[in-house]
Design a protein around this motif. Structure first.
Motif: not given
Length: 417
Positions: A397-415
């Motif tokens: 299947r095309p594009l099956r190697m597309r892991p999801s990122g685990h975001y660990v940065g500051p939560r929005p909304p930010q100024p």
């Protein structure tokens, strides 16, 4: 997500090729690859040009593909990808179920590559490059600075060869195999010869030898080089191979997939290991004793190159084969003794076996080759394995190697900054 289900109208009739491809999430040509492998049956439309497919059979295959794709996710913290190319098990490794060391000892690099690609043995096969492809690749490589490393040269050669091939976007199996059989000799021919007057004749190993050293080739040394190429064709999902599969998953053509592998190979933790072992071996030969060389490495916080492998608890089977063949090369005797000294001295600190990098270092150092020669050998050899993995990935299947990122940065909304 629910399993793919045909609409009620589709379930009551046979599916067209286009409908089958949409349900499976693949290209139409991949549908016929499933047919050729016996995973789908088809019937020709009477009086027509197309084929039709059983709805229940296609739906079952779609469900099976979904389960297999789920098996290509993170398992136990590591990425796992289904493959039929290479198995590593109990300190041995196999190409399509056949002991890889036995294949390498009995067959040429080209024959082993064909086995890896097709599961068929083609006795006496030799890869030849079209003159036009070689000319374009050589011009591109010759334009590089003199200090350019071998992996850069090979990557530029691959890109140049791709630009000269208007059919490179054809990802059918026959087209990709045709590319593979011409790309590998093109990469070799694009490298500058070590001495003038060389003629590109004979097996690939002989042609590559002339790019690595100005010495004349003897039969024993050529056998070591050819066997090394065959042993290094593939080694499961190394970092460069994973990069190739990611590129192929995005349907990059074979040249681009190989270029992705070459890019990763240049990293110091992958392709450069043989060069480090080569330089260490020369230091040991110069000082006549491995102890001060290893002591300096450990004092500097560096690991001793050429020892240990994460996939083998015992001896690297590739090293074992090459060391045995090197016994038949008279010029390799001093380097072999130095390698044994390295293993024995390091064993006082940690009990690690020699790996293929140390065996390649013995070969390159005793053949008058530069420290980068093992990187060249590795890259040329592994290109065949990268093609084998790309061929597999093109059927998935095309594009099956597309892991999801685990975001660990500051939560929005930010100024706003």
């Amino acid at each position: 997500m629910r399993d793919p289900e045909p609409s009620p109208s589709l379930a009551e009739r046979r599916l067209t090729t286009r409908e089958t491809a949409e349900l499976l999430g693949v290209k139409p040509e991949t549908v016929y690859a499933y047919v050729s492998r016996g995973q789908l049956s088809s019937h020709r439309v009477p009086g027509g040009r197309g084929s039709t497919f059983d709805t229940a059979e296609v739906t079952a295959l779609a469900r099976r593909n979904k389960r297999e794709s789920a098996g290509s996710q993170h398992t136990g913290g590591e990425l796992s990808v289904r493959t039929r190319v290479t198995l590593i098990e109990a300190d041995r490794y196999y190409f399509r179920g056949i002991d890889a060391t036995e294949l390498a000892l009995r067959h040429s690099y080209e024959e082993v590559a064909e086995w890896l690609w097709t599961g068929r043995m083609e006795p006496g096969v030799e890869f030849r490059a079209p003159a036009a492809s070689v000319a374009v690749a050589r011009r591109a490589v010759d334009a590089l600075p003199e200090h350019t490393g071998p992996t850069d040269r090979l990557r530029v050669a691959a890109i140049a060869a791709a630009a000269a091939d208007p059919l490179r976007f054809d990802l059918s199996e026959d087209a990709v195999l045709g590319t593979a059989r011409t790309l590998i000799p093109t990469l070799v021919a694009a490298l500058p010869p070590a001495r003038r007057g060389h003629r590109d004749t004979g097996p690939l190993a002989r042609r590559l030898w002339a790019r690595l050293t100005g010495r004349d080739a003897d039969a024993a040394s050529l056998r070591v080089l050819d066997t090394a190429l065959a042993l290094l064709v593939d080694h499961d999902l190394a970092a460069s191979t994973l990069a190739v599969r990611v590129a192929a998953s995005a349907r990059a053509h074979a040249y681009a997939a190989v270029s992705a592998g070459l890019g990763v190979l240049e990293g110091p933790l992958h392709g450069a290991a043989g060069g480090l072992a080569h330089r260490m071996l020369l230091d040991v030969l110069d000082q006549g004793d491995a102890a001060p060389v290893i002591a300096e490495a450990l004092r500097s916080g560096r690991r001793v190159p050429g020892l240990g492998h994460r996939l083998y608890t015992g001896e690297d089977p590739r090293a074992r084969v090459l060391f045995s063949l090197l016994e038949e090369v008279p010029d390799a005797t001093p380097a072999l003794a130095a390698a044994r000294d390295i293993v024995a001295t390091a064993a006082r600190h940690t009990p690690l076996h020699a790996n293929v990098d140390l065996a390649l270092a013995v070969f390159t150092a005793s053949s008058g080759m530069p420290a980068t020669a093992s990187e060249t050998i590795f890259a040329v050899a592994r290109t065949a394995g990268w093609i084998a993995h790309a061929l597999e990935e093109y059927q998935e299947r095309p594009l099956r190697m597309r892991p999801s990122g685990h975001y660990v940065g500051p939560r929005p909304p930010q100024p706003l900054p």
